[in-house]
Design a protein around this motif. Sequence first.
Motif: not given
Length: 283
Positions: A263-281
């Motif tokens: 919506t904001y950047f025009g970025i369409r990923l061929t992946a889902s959110f649960d495939q993201f690298r976890p952010l550091p604690a």
Amino acid sequence: MQDKDLQAYWKKIGLMHAPPVCLAGLTQLHQAQHRRLPFENFDVVLQREVQVTPEAIVQKLVYQARGGYCFELNGLLLQVLQASGFEARAALGRVHLSGSASGRGHFISLVTIEGQHWVVDAGFGSHTPRAPLPLVTDQVLWTDQQCFRFLHTDAYGYLLQRCMSVVGTVDERERATFDSANAEWMNLYSFDLEPVCEGDIAYGNFYTSHAPTSVFVTSRIAALPTEAGSITLLNQALKVVVDGETTTLELPEGDAYVEALNTYFGIRLTASFDQFRPLPAII
């Protein structure tokens, strides 16, 4: 760069054909790409290899709804500049945003027009210059909404600074009375005019996309300029700036986050959110 790829690129960034080989044409080309191809690191977030061969860059940025970081965005722009007849070459810079100099991890283009060098950068996130900058030292340099200057240093060569006192559009009267000596300047990056080879780019790209301390490994980042300001993302925080006024939204996790990238950047990923690298604690 093949002609079919160049034609697809013009269509992607909204130009009918190659701009003239002059400063006006350089500015038009830079602005068109900068406002249509977002700065983003989601291949790193997805733990995919960032490929910086000319062919891989074209395939990702021209034929997919994606952006990239400096090695990709400015790598593509350099290909186009050279294919369009500009005298252009690569330079590598050290990032100074942390307060100390990094390794040579920022890729820019140097374009020469009638003997004058211009720094052309479409890939430095929210601090990306919105227009080419002449490589002249100790002078205040304006874009439509930004203020910069280059200093020359013995240690690092040319150092680009941004004036953080300037927010939004500044009219001609304000520019004429601008006091650079008492302004707040931030060090962005430094570079020299030494040659750059493929190995230099490979080294810089590998560190940027793999080092545990790299901001691209530890964060989710996107940025896209607009006519009146910019849209930026750092992890969950989305900031929309219009005429100097900032609105901040907190993006939720899950599918809504991935949808917001489109919506904001025009970025369409061929992946889902649960495939993201976890952010550091956060400690």
